[in-house]
Structure formats: C-alpha cells, structure tokens
Design a protein around this motif. Sequence first.
Motif, mmCIF file in Angstrom:
data_model
loop_
_atom_site.group_PDB
_atom_site.id
_atom_site.type_symbol
_atom_site.label_atom_id
_atom_site.label_comp_id
_atom_site.label_asym_id
_atom_site.label_seq_id
_atom_site.Cartn_x
_atom_site.Cartn_y
_atom_site.Cartn_z
ATOM 1 N N ILE A 37 0.877 -1.174 0.000
ATOM 2 C CA ILE A 37 0.000 0.000 0.000
ATOM 3 C C ILE A 37 0.905 1.211 0.000
ATOM 4 C CG2 ILE A 37 -2.011 1.076 1.048
ATOM 5 C CD1 ILE A 37 -2.262 -1.362 2.834
ATOM 6 N N GLY A 38 0.883 1.955 -1.098
ATOM 7 C CA GLY A 38 1.785 3.094 -1.200
ATOM 8 C C GLY A 38 3.206 2.607 -1.010
ATOM 9 N N GLY A 39 3.901 3.206 -0.068
ATOM 10 C CA GLY A 39 5.280 2.785 0.170
ATOM 11 C C GLY A 39 5.358 1.634 1.149
ATOM 12 N N LEU A 40 4.188 1.326 1.805
ATOM 13 C CA LEU A 40 4.208 0.304 2.841
ATOM 14 C C LEU A 40 4.199 -1.082 2.225
ATOM 15 C CD1 LEU A 40 1.875 1.406 5.729
ATOM 16 C CD2 LEU A 40 4.202 0.523 5.885
ATOM 17 N N ARG A 41 5.026 -1.933 2.772
ATOM 18 C CA ARG A 41 5.080 -3.291 2.259
ATOM 19 C C ARG A 41 4.688 -4.226 3.393
ATOM 20 N NH1 ARG A 41 9.645 -5.596 -1.603
ATOM 21 N NH2 ARG A 41 8.278 -4.479 -3.009
ATOM 22 N N LEU A 42 3.529 -4.899 3.225
ATOM 23 C CA LEU A 42 3.041 -5.762 4.306
ATOM 24 C C LEU A 42 3.268 -7.225 3.965
ATOM 25 C CD1 LEU A 42 -0.248 -3.909 5.234
ATOM 26 C CD2 LEU A 42 1.904 -3.963 6.482
ATOM 27 N N ALA A 43 3.521 -7.989 5.009
ATOM 28 C CA ALA A 43 3.856 -9.400 4.828
ATOM 29 C C ALA A 43 2.706 -10.165 4.190
ATOM 30 C CB ALA A 43 4.196 -10.018 6.181
ATOM 31 N N PRO A 44 2.998 -11.251 3.490
ATOM 32 C CA PRO A 44 1.947 -12.111 2.951
ATOM 33 C C PRO A 44 1.067 -12.603 4.100
ATOM 34 C CG PRO A 44 4.094 -12.790 2.135
ATOM 35 C CD PRO A 44 4.347 -11.759 3.170
ATOM 36 N N GLY A 45 -0.187 -12.797 3.820
ATOM 37 C CA GLY A 45 -1.073 -13.312 4.868
ATOM 38 C C GLY A 45 -1.753 -12.221 5.675
ATOM 39 N N VAL A 46 -1.358 -10.973 5.462
ATOM 40 C CA VAL A 46 -1.966 -9.891 6.226
ATOM 41 C C VAL A 46 -3.456 -9.772 5.912
ATOM 42 C CG1 VAL A 46 -2.072 -7.390 6.442
ATOM 43 C CG2 VAL A 46 0.114 -8.555 6.611
ATOM 44 N N LEU A 47 -3.800 -9.983 4.648
ATOM 45 C CA LEU A 47 -5.215 -9.857 4.283
ATOM 46 C C LEU A 47 -6.068 -10.940 4.960
ATOM 47 C CD1 LEU A 47 -5.164 -8.763 0.558
ATOM 48 C CD2 LEU A 47 -5.939 -7.479 2.551
ATOM 49 N N TYR A 48 -5.508 -12.148 5.057
ATOM 50 C CA TYR A 48 -6.216 -13.189 5.797
ATOM 51 C C TYR A 48 -6.425 -12.761 7.243
ATOM 52 C CZ TYR A 48 -6.216 -16.912 2.319
ATOM 53 O OH TYR A 48 -6.473 -17.674 1.228
ATOM 54 N N TYR A 49 -5.361 -12.179 7.769
ATOM 55 C CA TYR A 49 -5.452 -11.723 9.157
ATOM 56 C C TYR A 49 -6.571 -10.702 9.318
ATOM 57 C CZ TYR A 49 -4.379 -9.263 13.438
ATOM 58 O OH TYR A 49 -4.488 -8.659 14.650
ATOM 59 N N VAL A 50 -6.607 -9.741 8.383
ATOM 60 C CA VAL A 50 -7.644 -8.712 8.447
ATOM 61 C C VAL A 50 -9.035 -9.346 8.350
ATOM 62 C CG1 VAL A 50 -8.645 -6.737 7.234
ATOM 63 C CG2 VAL A 50 -6.168 -6.885 7.553
ATOM 64 N N LEU A 51 -9.166 -10.293 7.436
ATOM 65 C CA LEU A 51 -10.466 -10.948 7.261
ATOM 66 C C LEU A 51 -10.890 -11.682 8.525
ATOM 67 C CD1 LEU A 51 -12.829 -11.743 5.465
ATOM 68 C CD2 LEU A 51 -11.475 -13.662 4.615
ATOM 69 N N ILE A 52 -9.947 -12.402 9.138
ATOM 70 C CA ILE A 52 -10.348 -13.168 10.332
ATOM 71 C C ILE A 52 -10.668 -12.227 11.486
ATOM 72 C CG2 ILE A 52 -8.074 -13.613 11.368
ATOM 73 C CD1 ILE A 52 -10.968 -16.119 11.196
ATOM 74 N N VAL A 53 -9.969 -11.094 11.555
ATOM 75 C CA VAL A 53 -10.308 -10.116 12.600
ATOM 76 C C VAL A 53 -11.757 -9.665 12.422
ATOM 77 C CG1 VAL A 53 -9.913 -7.763 13.403
ATOM 78 C CG2 VAL A 53 -7.985 -9.301 13.087
ATOM 79 N N LEU A 54 -12.148 -9.404 11.186
ATOM 80 C CA LEU A 54 -13.526 -8.978 10.937
ATOM 81 C C LEU A 54 -14.516 -10.102 11.265
ATOM 82 C CD1 LEU A 54 -13.068 -6.947 7.633
ATOM 83 C CD2 LEU A 54 -13.185 -6.123 9.992
ATOM 84 N N ILE A 55 -14.148 -11.343 10.905
ATOM 85 C CA ILE A 55 -15.041 -12.468 11.219
ATOM 86 C C ILE A 55 -15.200 -12.618 12.727
ATOM 87 C CG2 ILE A 55 -15.252 -14.990 11.139
ATOM 88 C CD1 ILE A 55 -14.063 -14.941 8.353
#
Lengths: 426, 289
Positions: A239-257
């Motif tokens: 995201i922009g200059g930020l580089r996030l580790a693989p799996g972060v999106l899964y993490y975000v999804l499970i937080v929402l769940i």
Amino acid sequence: MWTWRLGRWVEWALLLVVFALVLMLVAAVLTSGGQGSAANVYSGAVFLSFLGAVGGLLGALHASGLLTWVAAVSERHRVFSIVVLLACALLLPFTSAGTEYWMTVAANIGVYAATAIGLNIVVGLAGLLDLGYVAFLGIGAFVAANLSGAAAAQLDISVPFPLVMVISAVVAGIFGAIVGSPTLRVRGDYLAIVTLAFGEIFVRSAQNNIGGLTGGSNAIPGIPALSLFGQSFNERLDIGGLRLAPGVLYYVLIVLIVAAVMLVFANLKNSRLGRAWIAIREDEDAARAMGVRTGPIKILAFLIGAMLAGLAGAFFAHKTATVSYESFRFLESVTLLAAVILGGMGTIPGAVLGASILFVLPEKLREFSDYRLLLFGIALVLIMRFRPQGLVPDAHRRAELAPETVDEPPPPPPSTAGAGAKAGQA
Amino acid sequence: MNESATTVTDAVAPQRGTLLAASGVTMQFGGLTALNDVSFGLREGEIIGLIGPNGAGKTTLFNCLTGLYSPTSGAVTLNGSPLPQDPARVTEQGVARTFQNIRLFPSMTAEENVLVGRHVRMKQNPLSSLLHGPGFRRSEAEAAERTAKLLAFVGLTRFSDELARNLPYGDQRRLEIARALATDPSVLLLDEPTAGMNAQETEATRQLIFAIRDLGISVVVIEHDTKFIFTLCDRVLVLVQGQLLVEGTPDEVRGDPRVVEAYLGAPPEEVEAQVHGVDVHGSEGQEQG
Ligand SMILES: Nc1ncnc2c1ncn2[C@@H]1O[C@H](COP(=O)(O)OP(=O)(O)OP(=O)(O)O)[C@@H](O)[C@H]1O
Ligand SMILES: [Mg+2]
C-alpha cells in the motif's frame, strides 16, 4: 477501590493509551525470544520468563484495582472501546509481529477464537457440555473446500466466498440442530457422550471419504487462495510505500469475522434468548416453570454455536489450502473446551484469550520439543488451580468473589430493613 | 358442622368462575400413593390455604397442578380445558409457582431473574435479538420497566443488581414471587412462602399476598404455620396422607375435630412446631422433580 470518573475526553485518551499498550504488549509477547521458527535454543525460555513478567505485572495491576477501574471505564465507553480495540487488532500487522509467520499464527488463533465463542454459547451460556464440537468447524471447512473449485473436490463448482461462508454456516447449523436434538431427552454426562460420539462419527466418516466429499486420507488439497480485486490474500501487499507481509489480508479478514462473531454472541447473550440459555444452565426445571420451552431453546444453542464454527471453517479451508480430517479430532474438541473454560465461561475476552494461549503456547514452546505438551499441561493445571473461574470471568462470577460493588452504597442490613421497607409500601 | 365443612371427595363440579380445578387426582410413585382422589376448585380472586403434615402430598399436588407431574388418574383443568402436560405451557396459560426449596437462578441478578419470568410475555425473534433493532429495544425496555415495578412491588429494588444467591433468605423467597408474577399469571401457587422467615418478614409476606390477590390473581398457599394460613385464606384445604380430609373457611377448619385429631394425633412437640411454622422434619432439603 478506584472510583474516579474523569472527563469524557480524558477517559477516551486514557483508553486509547491502554489499548495501544496492549497492542505493543501483544506484539512483544509474540516476538519475544526471537521470531518464531528462528533457531534460538533459548527462545522458549526467554518467552516463558517474559510471559511470567507480563503475568506478574498484570497480576499486580489487578491487585491494585487499576485493571478493574480500567474495565469499568471501558464499560462506560463501550462503543468507543470496541472501535479502538478493533483498530488495534488491525494495526498488529504494522508492529514487529507483522511477519508472515505471526500473521498465520494469528489467523489460526482467530479461527479457534471464533469457534470457541460459538462453543461458548453451548457450554458457557446454555451449560450443555459438547465434546465433539470441532466437527462443526470441520463441516464448515469441508463444505467450503467442495465449493472452492479445487481440483480434488467432489463438486466442480466455484462459489464466491461470501456465499460460501453462508452455506458453510447453514450446513454446520443443520448438523448442530441434529446433534442437539438428543438434549430433549438426555442431560449432563449422557449428552456429553452423545456429542463425543458425534465427533467420532464425523472423524471416521471424513477419514473414509464419505460420499467422496472429504478426500479421505488424501484430504482435499489445492484449495485456491482468496483474492479481492486481483490481490491474492496469500501474497505480499503493497500500500503506497508500505510493504506488508503475505497473509496480512487473511489476518484482516479473520479479525472482521471474529468481530462479527463477538457481536452475535454479545447481542444474543443480552436478549430474551440469551437469558433463557443462562436460566437453563442455572436450573432447567425452574426455567421450564417460568415458561421457557427448554427443548427448542437448547437446540437453538447448538444450531447457532455450530453456525459460528461453520463460518470459521469456511475461512479455515481457504487459509490452510488443505482440509484434512486430521484437523478435527477429539484432541481439538478438548482444546477448544479448554480454551473456553480457561478463559472464563460465558465471556468473549475469555474465549479469545483462551484460544490465544492454547495456540500460542505450543508454538512458543516448540524448542522444548518433547516436553512441550508436558509444560503446556502444567501451565493449564496451574492456571486452573489459581484461577478456577477462568482468566476473564463473567462479571457475575466475579461479583461472587468480591460482593462489594464499586458505585453503590453497601446494602442495608438484610431482613429487618427489608421487612420495614416492605411494610411501608404494602 | 358437617354441613359446611364437607369432605371434598364428593367432588367440586367445576363451576363458573373456577380457574383451576382438580378432579379425582391420584398420584402414585411405585407403591406409594402420594395423592388419593383429590378434588378441589380455585375460584377467581380467592386465596386458598393448603395445610397438612409433612409428606401429606401438598407439593406433589402443586406439581400436578403445574404439569410437572401427570396424575396417575384424575384430571386437572385450567379454565375448563385440560392442563397441558408441559410446565412451560402451563405457565404460558397463566399458572405460576414458587418452590418449597427456593429455586432461583443463583448466578443471575435479581433483575435478570425477573426478566426470565418475563420470557413468555416477550416477543423477540432470533433475528431481532441478533441485530438489537428498534423492535428488540422496545421489548427490552418494556420488560425492564415491568421488572423494576415488580421488584419495587416486593420491596427488592435495592437488590436489583445483586446476584440472587447473595440475597438474604427471606428476600430470595420474595424474589421468587416477583419472578413468578412476571409471567402475568391468573393463578399463583406458593409453596411455603414464609418458611425460615421471622415474624416480621412473615407479616410482610402476608401483606404481599393480599396485595397480589388485590391485583386479581388467585392464590394457593402451602404453609405449615396454621396461624398464618387461618388469618390469610378465604378457604383452607387439609391434606392428610394424600387425602383431602377437610375443606372450609378458616373458622370451620380450625374447629373441625378431624383436623384437631390429625394434628393432635401427632406428638405434642410437632403440634407446637407446626403452629409456629417450624418444620420439624426439615422438609427444606427435599428436592422436587
Ligand atoms: N418424585 C417423587 N418420587 C417418589 N416419591 C415422591 C416424589 N415426590 C414426592 N414423593 C413422595 O410423596 C409423598 C408426598 O410428598 P410431598 O413432597 O408432596 O409432601 P409435602 O406435603 O409437600 O410435605 P412437606 O410438608 O414435607 O413439604 C412423600 O412421601 C414423598 O416422599
Ligand atoms: Mg412440600
């Protein structure tokens, strides 16, 4: 006891600081003693001493009444606390714990936390012992696997994930209602045996690849990763200059769940249905005498609990990419039950904390290899010895231990004053 | 004397204004006959007292009147139709009860206990419970208001956030009454509501029962304290060894030689105890169904 009430903004700021500290603490605990798999012979020991220090600190804060006060403050600003807590959870990837490894561990914790909250409805609220509960997680996972378009799946269709979640939850819920139906006839230990048997039937059936739906001992591999707008959940996220580790999106999804599951639990608990569940737990005959139709209401507990587990199962299938019966054996059911009891029956933070501890500890104690489970067992025994009501007990159970409440004047001496008041108004 | 204080085995034909009626109710447990051909009718706005020695079958009769037990023979009718064989549905139809050995929900607050009593009269579908929508909030607010009124009615407002198990004994009995009233009953069955209370609390309970009757609720009270019963009730039933021995007004029953014999036939200290409402057999420990 601490009874200050500060200005609203001050209290908000204070909560913000507290939650930020919690976030940092979680990150520090996770990464203490090195980054997970990193080969450091001392990392387990470092982690344990670190955990001991944190535990001691929390214990001291609790003893000073500060924790209770903060809890009361956050109770006063419930919505604000929830929003901040959610934000903090979503910020974890930006801390030192934001590695692929820890994101995966956290996603797994999320799966079990959601499942534990579902189990908490059955065990913690309705008081029905379920020893085969992980089967519902499995049912959700196998349903999702079959609808994922994976090559090994029996059904050759690929359904959008949001719909998959619904279908998994519904199918698991139906099984939940079926398993729950014996509660009309059997109680207590006998019910536990029925649920145990169901869990066993599920595992055996899955092992034998029933209807070709579970892949048997080959499992169902190759479940495609989720993706959103062409961004695979498995890959690194920029995201922009930020580089996030693989799996972060899964993490975000499970937080929402997990957040959604918490909402379901909290809302149901504070409703006519939730009170009926608790009444059944407290005294089933008295509940019936108060007009609670215990049969359907107990089945509803199983149904809703199973739906939440099924929901988590759908996520689990895509996250792990392979669904095998081996993930849903009796030991997992027991671990879930331990998470609920360890954390504190009938509470949300309890279930989450319980699930976290039960799944982080074994990760962290990997270095002790052979002694891992032994240490784990000792830790459990110690916690239950010194805090039998669970780490985060229900407010009611807490009240049992400390009857004097904070804001109220002490109750007047019992009977005489009571009779006086009564006579005065009758 | 025999004119007025009739033995009731020659049946009470359900008459107009009769809410709850038992006719020829017999209850056997294995070889033991706990109730033998019991018939009586509870009329609107009436307070009936049910007395008798320990083990006479008083609680068993309550259990038959609330659908917890189904009588071995005989029938119970509520408003002229047969009583459902399910305590929850009996409560829905307007019969509420308390228990001899207090059965509150101990880890729930006083307020929550009463809210559970509201269960049958609240309308919430699972979906609205899930989303806490406007309909849900209205029904919760209504229930909370009703609960607050009931707690005030029995004099427990200051305990509303206290766990039921922490309440003083007498107040627990009062809370059980509030919980039963929350179901909007037309008939209230009280099983030893003053057991374990001191004189002052007993008097308060008497006033409370009068107040409940004035709300238009018919009441049946089991008590060992005969003085309490005779000053409270419109009619008194005497149950001895499962049989309804005598029925009549307090004055009639008090003077009836059969009652005197049933009580005086017992050893003196027991008569003494029963007159003062002390339960010599410790029936508190007895668990019902
Ligand atoms: N569920 C049951 N199974 C077997 N026997 C029972 C059952 N319930 C009651 N009894 C028996 O029926 C008889 C009447 O009991 P009940 O409890 O109705 O007496 P009671 O008049 O309420 O006495 P008390 O004044 O002690 O409360 C007793 O002998 C009791 O043991
Ligand atoms: Mg009795």
